[in-house]
Design an enzyme around this catalytic site. Structure first.
Site, PDB file in Angstrom:
ATOM      1  N   ASN A   9      31.012 102.818  18.301  1.00 50.12           N
ATOM      2  CA  ASN A   9      32.202 103.197  19.070  1.00 50.12           C
ATOM      3  C   ASN A   9      32.397 104.694  18.888  1.00 50.12           C
ATOM      4  OD1 ASN A   9      34.755 103.635  20.087  1.00 50.12           O
ATOM      5  ND2 ASN A   9      35.825 102.473  18.496  1.00 50.12           N
ATOM      6  N   TRP A  10      32.104 105.435  19.951  1.00 54.38           N
ATOM      7  CA  TRP A  10      32.152 106.890  19.840  1.00 54.38           C
ATOM      8  C   TRP A  10      33.566 107.457  19.937  1.00 54.38           C
ATOM      9  CZ3 TRP A  10      27.509 109.051  23.232  1.00 54.38           C
ATOM     10  CH2 TRP A  10      26.318 108.809  22.554  1.00 54.38           C
ATOM     11  N   LYS A  11      34.518 106.625  20.304  1.00 53.91           N
ATOM     12  CA  LYS A  11      35.905 107.087  20.470  1.00 53.91           C
ATOM     13  C   LYS A  11      35.929 108.300  21.406  1.00 53.91           C
ATOM     14  CE  LYS A  11      36.821 104.962  16.097  1.00 53.91           C
ATOM     15  NZ  LYS A  11      37.666 104.805  14.930  1.00 53.91           N
ATOM     16  N   HIS A  95      41.156  97.506  20.548  1.00 56.13           N
ATOM     17  CA  HIS A  95      40.907  98.296  19.338  1.00 56.13           C
ATOM     18  C   HIS A  95      42.252  98.715  18.724  1.00 56.13           C
ATOM     19  CE1 HIS A  95      39.733 101.596  16.722  1.00 56.13           C
ATOM     20  NE2 HIS A  95      38.524 101.076  16.725  1.00 56.13           N
ATOM     21  N   GLU A  97      43.294 101.392  17.555  1.00 59.10           N
ATOM     22  CA  GLU A  97      43.829 102.680  18.017  1.00 59.10           C
ATOM     23  C   GLU A  97      44.530 102.525  19.365  1.00 59.10           C
ATOM     24  OE1 GLU A  97      40.194 104.922  17.518  1.00 59.10           O
ATOM     25  OE2 GLU A  97      40.436 104.728  15.344  1.00 59.10           O
ATOM     26  N   GLU A 167      38.468  94.275  12.072  1.00 60.44           N
ATOM     27  CA  GLU A 167      38.582  95.667  11.640  1.00 60.44           C
ATOM     28  C   GLU A 167      39.907  95.875  10.916  1.00 60.44           C
ATOM     29  OE1 GLU A 167      35.829  98.441  14.027  1.00 60.44           O
ATOM     30  OE2 GLU A 167      37.764  98.384  15.042  1.00 60.44           O
ATOM     31  N   GLY A 173      37.969 104.757   9.479  1.00 64.48           N
ATOM     32  CA  GLY A 173      37.967 106.211   9.345  1.00 64.48           C
ATOM     33  C   GLY A 173      38.461 106.722   8.000  1.00 64.48           C
ATOM     34  N   SER A 213      34.657 101.975   8.339  1.00 65.21           N
ATOM     35  CA  SER A 213      33.873 102.782   7.391  1.00 65.21           C
ATOM     36  C   SER A 213      32.517 102.176   7.050  1.00 65.21           C
ATOM     37  CB  SER A 213      34.682 103.044   6.114  1.00 65.21           C
ATOM     38  OG  SER A 213      35.839 103.792   6.418  1.00 65.21           O
ATOM     39  N   GLY A 234      32.273 103.364  13.845  1.00 62.97           N
ATOM     40  CA  GLY A 234      32.876 104.540  14.475  1.00 62.97           C
ATOM     41  C   GLY A 234      32.127 105.794  14.078  1.00 62.97           C
ATOM     42  N   GLY A 235      32.687 106.533  13.132  1.00 63.96           N
ATOM     43  CA  GLY A 235      32.162 107.845  12.714  1.00 63.96           C
ATOM     44  C   GLY A 235      30.652 107.908  12.538  1.00 63.96           C
TER      45      GLY A 235
END
Ligand code: PGA
Length: 249
Positions: A9-11, A95, A97, A167, A173, A213, A234-235
């Protein structure tokens, strides 16, 4: 055996040019890898570049969000058919966010999930508790409610492509991933909710990913758990080498 799915997930990161550069570097690193399904979810504006770059490869492309209507006067929104049209096969739904910063309620998540499934997209439904909920001992209640509301008015047949991602919001993150054991407990609970909604057979086949993470360093231990059917990253999915290392855990 459930085939594991490793999704990135590149956000809100990377331009179309950066997307092409990523795949130029990433694809050779995972060429021929068939043990796991690989999906990348870039921002909308990168979808065309991503689909073009991955045509004929073992990497599928998904979106991070969608609108539930078929079309209409909804400025700034994207509907399921548009995603299919550019070559998306997957879409992230609900998600944390989106729930936290964009007011997505359980009802909206339900509309989006139904729309994605109806269109033939594979939705990755995200559920998870925030830190205060975990500390207050509310994790089970929260996961039950999120599943129950997301699954509302969905038939077993319609839900066939469903994928769920657990999640825990406090792990996203933060560099503080949940332990494999704690994750497994949550997955058992989610699988139980799926069994109530769609039957045991469905639940036995349902893939439940872990997100929060995930890094090359902890991927192996997480993926070794029988209950964990993949990862939503993610990251660490922004870097070709680290995402490839996770895929190959
Ligand atoms: P993270 O994000 O891997 O950067 O913690 C996971 C996610 O939000 O899906």
């Amino acid at each position: 055996m459930r085939k594991k799915l490793i999704a990135g997930n590149w956000k809100m990161y990377k331009s179309p040019d950066e997307t092409r550069t990523f795949f130029h570097d990433f694809l050779p690193l995972v060429a021929g890898h068939i043990r796991d399904e690989i999906v990348i979810c870039p921002p909308y504006i990168d979808l065309c570049a991503a689909v073009q770059a991955t045509k004929g490869t073992n990497v599928a492309i998904g979106a991070q969000n969608l609108h539930w209507e078929k079309e209409g006067a909804y400025t700034g929104e994207i509907c399921p058919r548009m995603l299919l049209d550019v070559g998306c096969t997957h879409v992230i739904v609900g998600h944390s966010e989106r729930r936290q910063y964009f007011g997505e309620t359980d009802d909206i998540v339900n509309f989006k999930l139904k729309a994605a499934l109806e269109a033939g997209l594979t939705p990755i439904l995200c559920v998870g508790e925030v830190l205060e909920e975990r500390e207050a001992g509310l994790t089970e209640d929260v996961l039950r409610r999120q599943c129950l509301r997301a699954f509302h008015a969905l038939s077993t047949k319609k839900a066939a492509k469903l994928v769920v991602a657990y999640e825990p919001v406090w792990a996203i993150g933060t560099g503080k991933s949940a332990t494999p054991q704690l994750t497994s407990e949550a997955h058992v609970l989610i699988r139980g909710e799926a069994a109530k909604a769609f039957g045991q057979q469905f639940a036995d086949k349902l893939r439940i990913l872990y997100g929060g993470s995930v890094k090359p360093e902890n991927a192996k231990a997480l993926m070794a758990e029988e209950e964990i059917d993949g990862a939503l990253v993610g990251g660490a999915s922004l870097n070709p080498k680290s995402f490839a290392a996770i895929v190959k855990y």
